[in-house]
Design a protein around this motif. Structure first.
Motif, PDB file in Angstrom:
ATOM      1  N   UNK A 236      -1.103   6.799   3.559  1.00  0.00           N
ATOM      2  CA  UNK A 236      -1.804   5.582   4.000  1.00  0.00           C
ATOM      3  C   UNK A 236      -2.051   4.651   2.822  1.00  0.00           C
ATOM      4  N   UNK A 237      -2.469   5.215   1.682  1.00  0.00           N
ATOM      5  CA  UNK A 237      -2.715   4.379   0.511  1.00  0.00           C
ATOM      6  C   UNK A 237      -1.464   3.667   0.041  1.00  0.00           C
ATOM      7  N   UNK A 238      -0.350   4.373  -0.022  1.00  0.00           N
ATOM      8  CA  UNK A 238       0.905   3.750  -0.443  1.00  0.00           C
ATOM      9  C   UNK A 238       1.417   2.771   0.615  1.00  0.00           C
ATOM     10  N   UNK A 239       1.205   3.078   1.897  1.00  0.00           N
ATOM     11  CA  UNK A 239       1.616   2.145   2.947  1.00  0.00           C
ATOM     12  C   UNK A 239       0.841   0.832   2.837  1.00  0.00           C
ATOM     13  N   UNK A 322      -9.210  -5.451  -3.277  1.00  0.00           N
ATOM     14  CA  UNK A 322     -10.077  -4.711  -4.191  1.00  0.00           C
ATOM     15  C   UNK A 322     -10.525  -3.380  -3.595  1.00  0.00           C
ATOM     16  N   UNK A 323     -10.991  -3.422  -2.350  1.00  0.00           N
ATOM     17  CA  UNK A 323     -11.505  -2.203  -1.712  1.00  0.00           C
ATOM     18  C   UNK A 323     -10.356  -1.242  -1.397  1.00  0.00           C
ATOM     19  N   UNK A 324      -9.280  -1.772  -0.803  1.00  0.00           N
ATOM     20  CA  UNK A 324      -8.139  -0.916  -0.483  1.00  0.00           C
ATOM     21  C   UNK A 324      -7.509  -0.316  -1.728  1.00  0.00           C
ATOM     22  N   UNK A 326      -9.008   0.348  -4.609  1.00  0.00           N
ATOM     23  CA  UNK A 326      -9.922   1.375  -5.113  1.00  0.00           C
ATOM     24  C   UNK A 326      -9.783   2.661  -4.295  1.00  0.00           C
ATOM     25  N   UNK A 327      -9.730   2.521  -2.978  1.00  0.00           N
ATOM     26  CA  UNK A 327      -9.566   3.692  -2.117  1.00  0.00           C
ATOM     27  C   UNK A 327      -8.250   4.402  -2.376  1.00  0.00           C
ATOM     28  N   UNK A 328      -7.179   3.629  -2.569  1.00  0.00           N
ATOM     29  CA  UNK A 328      -5.876   4.235  -2.857  1.00  0.00           C
ATOM     30  C   UNK A 328      -5.928   5.034  -4.155  1.00  0.00           C
ATOM     31  N   UNK A 329      -6.555   4.448  -5.186  1.00  0.00           N
ATOM     32  CA  UNK A 329      -6.646   5.138  -6.466  1.00  0.00           C
ATOM     33  C   UNK A 329      -7.452   6.422  -6.382  1.00  0.00           C
ATOM     34  N   UNK A 330      -8.605   6.354  -5.727  1.00  0.00           N
ATOM     35  CA  UNK A 330      -9.433   7.545  -5.542  1.00  0.00           C
ATOM     36  C   UNK A 330      -8.685   8.630  -4.776  1.00  0.00           C
ATOM     37  N   UNK A 331      -8.102   8.245  -3.644  1.00  0.00           N
ATOM     38  CA  UNK A 331      -7.470   9.222  -2.767  1.00  0.00           C
ATOM     39  C   UNK A 331      -6.229   9.835  -3.404  1.00  0.00           C
ATOM     40  N   UNK A 332      -5.413   8.991  -4.064  1.00  0.00           N
ATOM     41  CA  UNK A 332      -4.146   9.537  -4.555  1.00  0.00           C
ATOM     42  C   UNK A 332      -4.355  10.462  -5.743  1.00  0.00           C
ATOM     43  N   UNK A 355       4.699  15.857  -2.392  1.00  0.00           N
ATOM     44  CA  UNK A 355       3.636  14.873  -2.201  1.00  0.00           C
ATOM     45  C   UNK A 355       4.130  13.469  -2.551  1.00  0.00           C
ATOM     46  N   UNK A 356       4.879  13.340  -3.644  1.00  0.00           N
ATOM     47  CA  UNK A 356       5.400  12.030  -4.028  1.00  0.00           C
ATOM     48  C   UNK A 356       6.398  11.496  -2.996  1.00  0.00           C
ATOM     49  N   UNK A 357       7.203  12.381  -2.434  1.00  0.00           N
ATOM     50  CA  UNK A 357       8.149  11.947  -1.403  1.00  0.00           C
ATOM     51  C   UNK A 357       7.398  11.401  -0.190  1.00  0.00           C
ATOM     52  N   UNK A 358       6.338  12.097   0.223  1.00  0.00           N
ATOM     53  CA  UNK A 358       5.529  11.615   1.350  1.00  0.00           C
ATOM     54  C   UNK A 358       4.892  10.271   1.003  1.00  0.00           C
ATOM     55  N   UNK A 359       4.349  10.163  -0.220  1.00  0.00           N
ATOM     56  CA  UNK A 359       3.688   8.924  -0.630  1.00  0.00           C
ATOM     57  C   UNK A 359       4.663   7.756  -0.634  1.00  0.00           C
ATOM     58  N   UNK A 360       5.841   7.955  -1.213  1.00  0.00           N
ATOM     59  CA  UNK A 360       6.799   6.851  -1.287  1.00  0.00           C
ATOM     60  C   UNK A 360       7.445   6.544   0.056  1.00  0.00           C
TER      61      UNK A 360
END
Length: 419
Positions: A236-239, A322-324, A326-332, A355-360
């Motif tokens: 979700x964060x990468x999307x 900004x919020x999204x 920050x959330x991506x950084x925390x979660x990933x 995990x990286x394959x799923x993220x990308x």
């Protein structure tokens, strides 16, 4: 007196070694920044390419997503190459791909060149992401692992943020907006190659390239309970980053009448800079709390993006970035730490690659989906559908993590999830 002098000499020598180590570490970080900046350089230029070649939003998203396919291909086929052939050869190859990518954009007279440029950009990022992180940490002086991790994190996400910022400024305030950003980046890549050639190799047991084997994804049973919510958060964060990077400049221009390329580049850059802050915060918050917290912050970022799409408010777009971010950084970062701790030592690299394959995958398939829906629904409607889909993924993942929280990684090799 002689002993005292010898002590001072040894102290001075130690100080020089420490300074030299940090200088090398920071130079490697600067090379990392240059490579990653090239991967996001076209972001504020997509509206210009649309006007130049007359293609649709779907084409923009496909051009963007080709990058992810390049990254995934390298991760699967040669993700561990730098462990075998050495850091510098792998990074020099990454810089060669970055230079070739810039060359494609400089020569572009149609879509084929754009596709080739994005694919080469993905190859460069795939070669750099793991190798440069390891290289920065290995060049740091003894006892500097924590600060070196900070350098690597800031270089990675900060470089991604510098790309749209640099391109936006040059496109807005300098001539030849579709040429100058890539000419500047090509010069920076050449300078980075010279710097890299001056830095020492850190892999002592180097083997021929022929010994590199594809790294198959793996998901051992003991990892699955942690991996599923962690991978959803990463996806979700990468999307969110993918959609922001590929279509936000067009949205800003079309619906908010923001035609300043520097502003659109800055908005995208803010998301990456916020991600850097989020990743750095994990050290203070802790992995166990950062993963559900990151999901919650991502949820808020998605809601803000939905509100921005519904109301056409620039302030909400900035807040969503900004919020999204920050959330991506925390979660990933928390997801990466949790999955690495849960994986058996002999399969850890393969699990992290999974995990990286799923993220990308998150910056390819959802982004193309937005492009497909943009024609019948418009960018705003397509964006709202995307947000609804991402919310249906992130909410159950957050609920699961709250119900069955992971344990704080202890470095003891123990289990990471409460029974």
């Amino acid at each position: 007196m002689r002993d005292h002098g010898d002590g001072d000499g040894a102290h001075d020598a130690d100080g020089r070694r420490v300074r030299q180590g940090w200088t090398r570490c920071l130079l490697a970080g600067a090379v990392f920044v240059v490579c990653m900046a090239g991967t996001t350089l076209p972001t504020p230029l997509y509206p210009l390419y649309q006007r130049e070649y007359g293609f649709s939003e779907l084409t923009v998203t496909v051009v963007y997503a080709v990058y992810a396919f390049g990254v995934i291909g390298v991760l699967l086929l040669a993700g561990n190459a730098s462990d075998t052939v050495g850091r510098r050869p792998a990074l020099l190859c990454g810089l060669a791909c970055a230079a070739a990518s810039a060359g494609c954009f400089l020569l572009a007279d149609g879509l084929t060149w754009l596709y080739a440029g994005r694919l080469l950009s993905g190859l460069s990022a795939g070669l750099f992401t793991g190798a440069a992180t390891a290289y920065v940490m290995e060049l740091a002086p003894p006892g500097g692992a924590s600060r070196a991790t900070l350098v690597a994190t800031a270089a990675n996400m900060g470089g991604l943020g510098c790309g749209p910022l640099l391109a936006g400024l040059l496109a807005e305030y300098a001539p030849e907006p579709l040429l100058l950003p890539f000419a500047v980046h090509l010069a920076l890549v050449a300078a980075s190659a010279l710097v890299l050639l001056r830095l020492p190799e850190t892999v002592t047991d180097r083997r021929p390239l022929s010994t590199v084997r594809p790294q198959r994804p793996a998901l051992p049973p003991e990892v699955r309970a942690v991996f599923v919510p962690a991978s959803i958060a990463a996806f979700v964060g990468f999307a969110l980053f993918g959609v922001f990077t590929s279509v936000s400049p067009a949205f800003l221009a079309r619906y908010l009448h923001v035609d300043n390329h520097a502003v659109s580049g800055l908005v995208v850059a803010l998301a990456f800079f916020a991600s850097t802050a989020g990743q750095l915060a994990v050290g203070r918050v802790g992995v166990a709390r950062s993963l559900p917290l990151g999901c919650a912050v991502l949820f808020a970022g998605l809601l803000l993006l939905g509100a921005a799409l519904a109301t056409d408010q620039l302030a909400l777009v900035v807040l969503a970035a900004l919020v999204g971010g920050t959330g991506q950084g925390l979660a990933f970062r928390a997801a990466l730490s949790a999955v690495a701790q849960a994986a058996p030592a002999d399969r850890r690299a393969a699990v992290i690659s999974t995990l990286f394959v799923v993220a990308y995958t998150g910056i390819s398939i959802p982004v193309i989906g937005v492009g497909l829906l943009a024609d019948p629904l418009g960018l705003e409607g397509a964006g709202l559908v995307f947000i609804a889909c991402m919310l249906t993924l992130i909410v159950p993942a957050a609920a699961y993590l709250l119900h069955r929280p992971i344990r704080e990684p202890s470095g003891t090799g123990g289990r990471t999830r409460k029974p």
